[in-house]
Write a protein that holds these residues in place. Sequence first.
Motif, PDB file in Angstrom:
ATOM      1  N   LEU A 221       0.822  -1.210   0.000  1.00 37.12           N
ATOM      2  CA  LEU A 221       0.000   0.000   0.000  1.00 37.12           C
ATOM      3  C   LEU A 221       0.858   1.262   0.000  1.00 37.12           C
ATOM      4  O   LEU A 221       0.530   2.242  -0.676  1.00 37.12           O
ATOM      5  CB  LEU A 221      -0.940   0.000   1.208  1.00 37.12           C
ATOM      6  CG  LEU A 221      -2.152  -0.921   1.129  1.00 37.12           C
ATOM      7  CD1 LEU A 221      -2.974  -0.817   2.414  1.00 37.12           C
ATOM      8  CD2 LEU A 221      -3.012  -0.590  -0.078  1.00 37.12           C
ATOM      9  N   VAL A 222       1.932   1.249   0.755  1.00 36.88           N
ATOM     10  CA  VAL A 222       2.813   2.417   0.804  1.00 36.88           C
ATOM     11  C   VAL A 222       3.409   2.683  -0.577  1.00 36.88           C
ATOM     12  O   VAL A 222       3.405   3.824  -1.065  1.00 36.88           O
ATOM     13  CB  VAL A 222       3.920   2.227   1.850  1.00 36.88           C
ATOM     14  CG1 VAL A 222       5.008   3.288   1.685  1.00 36.88           C
ATOM     15  CG2 VAL A 222       3.344   2.300   3.264  1.00 36.88           C
ATOM     16  N   LYS A 223       3.932   1.636  -1.216  1.00 32.59           N
ATOM     17  CA  LYS A 223       4.531   1.793  -2.535  1.00 32.59           C
ATOM     18  C   LYS A 223       3.497   2.270  -3.557  1.00 32.59           C
ATOM     19  O   LYS A 223       3.773   3.149  -4.396  1.00 32.59           O
ATOM     20  CB  LYS A 223       5.138   0.465  -3.002  1.00 32.59           C
ATOM     21  CG  LYS A 223       6.324  -0.009  -2.189  1.00 32.59           C
ATOM     22  CD  LYS A 223       7.559   0.814  -2.467  1.00 32.59           C
ATOM     23  CE  LYS A 223       8.790   0.208  -1.819  1.00 32.59           C
ATOM     24  NZ  LYS A 223      10.010   0.998  -2.103  1.00 32.59           N
ATOM     25  N   THR A 224       2.295   1.703  -3.488  1.00 31.27           N
ATOM     26  CA  THR A 224       1.249   2.058  -4.439  1.00 31.27           C
ATOM     27  C   THR A 224       0.733   3.465  -4.211  1.00 31.27           C
ATOM     28  O   THR A 224       0.607   4.267  -5.145  1.00 31.27           O
ATOM     29  CB  THR A 224       0.081   1.055  -4.342  1.00 31.27           C
ATOM     30  OG1 THR A 224       0.566  -0.272  -4.601  1.00 31.27           O
ATOM     31  CG2 THR A 224      -1.005   1.395  -5.354  1.00 31.27           C
ATOM     32  N   MET A 225       0.410   3.790  -2.964  1.00 26.08           N
ATOM     33  CA  MET A 225      -0.137   5.105  -2.656  1.00 26.08           C
ATOM     34  C   MET A 225       0.884   6.212  -2.886  1.00 26.08           C
ATOM     35  O   MET A 225       0.520   7.340  -3.201  1.00 26.08           O
ATOM     36  CB  MET A 225      -0.624   5.150  -1.208  1.00 26.08           C
ATOM     37  CG  MET A 225      -1.853   4.299  -0.931  1.00 26.08           C
ATOM     38  SD  MET A 225      -3.318   4.844  -1.863  1.00 26.08           S
ATOM     39  CE  MET A 225      -3.463   3.528  -3.074  1.00 26.08           C
ATOM     40  N   LYS A 226       2.155   5.899  -2.764  1.00 25.15           N
ATOM     41  CA  LYS A 226       3.190   6.899  -3.032  1.00 25.15           C
ATOM     42  C   LYS A 226       3.096   7.385  -4.471  1.00 25.15           C
ATOM     43  O   LYS A 226       3.234   8.587  -4.739  1.00 25.15           O
ATOM     44  CB  LYS A 226       4.581   6.304  -2.773  1.00 25.15           C
ATOM     45  CG  LYS A 226       5.191   6.728  -1.451  1.00 25.15           C
ATOM     46  CD  LYS A 226       6.645   6.298  -1.380  1.00 25.15           C
ATOM     47  CE  LYS A 226       7.296   6.843  -0.118  1.00 25.15           C
ATOM     48  NZ  LYS A 226       8.731   6.495  -0.067  1.00 25.15           N
ATOM     49  N   GLN A 227       2.880   6.468  -5.395  1.00 27.39           N
ATOM     50  CA  GLN A 227       2.773   6.864  -6.796  1.00 27.39           C
ATOM     51  C   GLN A 227       1.539   7.708  -7.042  1.00 27.39           C
ATOM     52  O   GLN A 227       1.551   8.629  -7.848  1.00 27.39           O
ATOM     53  CB  GLN A 227       2.755   5.618  -7.687  1.00 27.39           C
ATOM     54  CG  GLN A 227       4.029   4.804  -7.631  1.00 27.39           C
ATOM     55  CD  GLN A 227       5.261   5.637  -7.926  1.00 27.39           C
ATOM     56  OE1 GLN A 227       5.248   6.493  -8.810  1.00 27.39           O
ATOM     57  NE2 GLN A 227       6.327   5.413  -7.193  1.00 27.39           N
ATOM     58  N   VAL A 228       0.448   7.409  -6.324  1.00 27.36           N
ATOM     59  CA  VAL A 228      -0.755   8.231  -6.444  1.00 27.36           C
ATOM     60  C   VAL A 228      -0.482   9.640  -5.946  1.00 27.36           C
ATOM     61  O   VAL A 228      -0.874  10.629  -6.555  1.00 27.36           O
ATOM     62  CB  VAL A 228      -1.917   7.594  -5.659  1.00 27.36           C
ATOM     63  CG1 VAL A 228      -3.142   8.497  -5.695  1.00 27.36           C
ATOM     64  CG2 VAL A 228      -2.254   6.219  -6.212  1.00 27.36           C
ATOM     65  N   LEU A 229       0.229   9.739  -4.824  1.00 31.68           N
ATOM     66  CA  LEU A 229       0.535  11.053  -4.252  1.00 31.68           C
ATOM     67  C   LEU A 229       1.445  11.846  -5.179  1.00 31.68           C
ATOM     68  O   LEU A 229       1.238  13.035  -5.416  1.00 31.68           O
ATOM     69  CB  LEU A 229       1.197  10.882  -2.881  1.00 31.68           C
ATOM     70  CG  LEU A 229       0.336  10.266  -1.779  1.00 31.68           C
ATOM     71  CD1 LEU A 229       1.150  10.102  -0.507  1.00 31.68           C
ATOM     72  CD2 LEU A 229      -0.892  11.101  -1.512  1.00 31.68           C
ATOM     73  N   PHE A 230       2.483  11.206  -5.696  1.00 29.78           N
ATOM     74  CA  PHE A 230       3.412  11.892  -6.574  1.00 29.78           C
ATOM     75  C   PHE A 230       2.711  12.376  -7.841  1.00 29.78           C
ATOM     76  O   PHE A 230       3.029  13.433  -8.390  1.00 29.78           O
ATOM     77  CB  PHE A 230       4.574  10.971  -6.962  1.00 29.78           C
ATOM     78  CG  PHE A 230       5.546  10.735  -5.831  1.00 29.78           C
ATOM     79  CD1 PHE A 230       5.783  11.717  -4.886  1.00 29.78           C
ATOM     80  CD2 PHE A 230       6.205   9.522  -5.708  1.00 29.78           C
ATOM     81  CE1 PHE A 230       6.675  11.499  -3.835  1.00 29.78           C
ATOM     82  CE2 PHE A 230       7.102   9.303  -4.675  1.00 29.78           C
ATOM     83  CZ  PHE A 230       7.327  10.293  -3.740  1.00 29.78           C
ATOM     84  N   ALA A 231       1.748  11.577  -8.330  1.00 34.65           N
ATOM     85  CA  ALA A 231       1.082  11.912  -9.585  1.00 34.65           C
ATOM     86  C   ALA A 231       0.016  12.977  -9.411  1.00 34.65           C
ATOM     87  O   ALA A 231      -0.230  13.765 -10.314  1.00 34.65           O
ATOM     88  CB  ALA A 231       0.456  10.650 -10.202  1.00 34.65           C
ATOM     89  N   GLU A 232      -0.642  13.027  -8.241  1.00 34.41           N
ATOM     90  CA  GLU A 232      -1.818  13.860  -8.082  1.00 34.41           C
ATOM     91  C   GLU A 232      -1.623  15.095  -7.212  1.00 34.41           C
ATOM     92  O   GLU A 232      -2.320  16.085  -7.376  1.00 34.41           O
ATOM     93  CB  GLU A 232      -2.965  13.014  -7.492  1.00 34.41           C
ATOM     94  CG  GLU A 232      -3.388  11.861  -8.379  1.00 34.41           C
ATOM     95  CD  GLU A 232      -4.051  12.337  -9.642  1.00 34.41           C
ATOM     96  OE1 GLU A 232      -4.640  13.429  -9.630  1.00 34.41           O
ATOM     97  OE2 GLU A 232      -3.961  11.635 -10.656  1.00 34.41           O
ATOM     98  N   VAL A 233      -0.713  15.014  -6.245  1.00 35.79           N
ATOM     99  CA  VAL A 233      -0.551  16.124  -5.311  1.00 35.79           C
ATOM    100  C   VAL A 233       0.492  17.091  -5.840  1.00 35.79           C
ATOM    101  O   VAL A 233       1.638  16.718  -6.068  1.00 35.79           O
ATOM    102  CB  VAL A 233      -0.145  15.616  -3.910  1.00 35.79           C
ATOM    103  CG1 VAL A 233       0.062  16.783  -2.960  1.00 35.79           C
ATOM    104  CG2 VAL A 233      -1.206  14.677  -3.361  1.00 35.79           C
TER     105      VAL A 233
END
Length: 264
Positions: A221-233
């Motif tokens: 989850l950490v690895k996956t959510m990190k990419q979401v954060l980098f892409a969206e925030v």
Amino acid sequence: MYDNMGAQSGVPRPPYPQSNPLGNAFYGAGSGLIQGGLGAYGEKILGSSSENVQSIISKYFSDPQYYFQVNDQYVRNKLKVILFPFLHRGHWTRIAEPVGGRLSYRPPIYDINAPDLYIPLMGFGTYVVLAGFSLGLIGKFSPEALTLQFTRGLLGWFLQVLLLKSSLYSLGIGEAPLLDIVAYGGYAFTGMCVAVLGRFLWGYTYYFLMPWMCLCMGIFLVKTMKQVLFAEVRNYDSSKHHYLLLFMALVQFPFFIWLGNIGA
């Protein structure tokens, strides 16, 4: 917004296979029935037109058929990433491609990092079956007990989705497709099944596999959510976001223990 939580780069679209039984089962009429049916209910209950309701469904639920475009190779590789995330040497970023003048994420069959609903649904079903066996072994099996375990699993899935969705929403990613989050939350049942199955083989194995699966799910989850954060925030606050990711990982321990405590 880009399709499926946005995208940062495009790649050429490869030729699609001629047949994909798992994916084709949800193409065409299936997707139309889902959106058409929900649109009709929305028109009747909410007083909105079917087109407006369907646009809302497309915005927040994305395309349902996208999440079932899988094959055997994808399932095997995805299970390896979920159960052994620290061995995944490739990148964790989803791959995008230009479609109809905008960027869209490639389906799971072409991208190991894409979310799918096939594995979560199969994992949940397997979890319920294993729960039934566990109840039988301890002499507590009954339709009511199995129904209670089924309800607990659904509630656990809902709480997992609520945790991920509310965390992303608090960071300004409120328009993330809900089915993406449902898929990420449902992957927990894969590790849960491994832990419960270990109890059948040797009782003490469960006490090793359970914390191990919690740790692996937390890393995934950490690895996956990190990419979401980098892409969206846009304004990335490393301190705040790292604490949030750590919280997501730690929550997996009580979550797994609660679901794994079958018959209690």
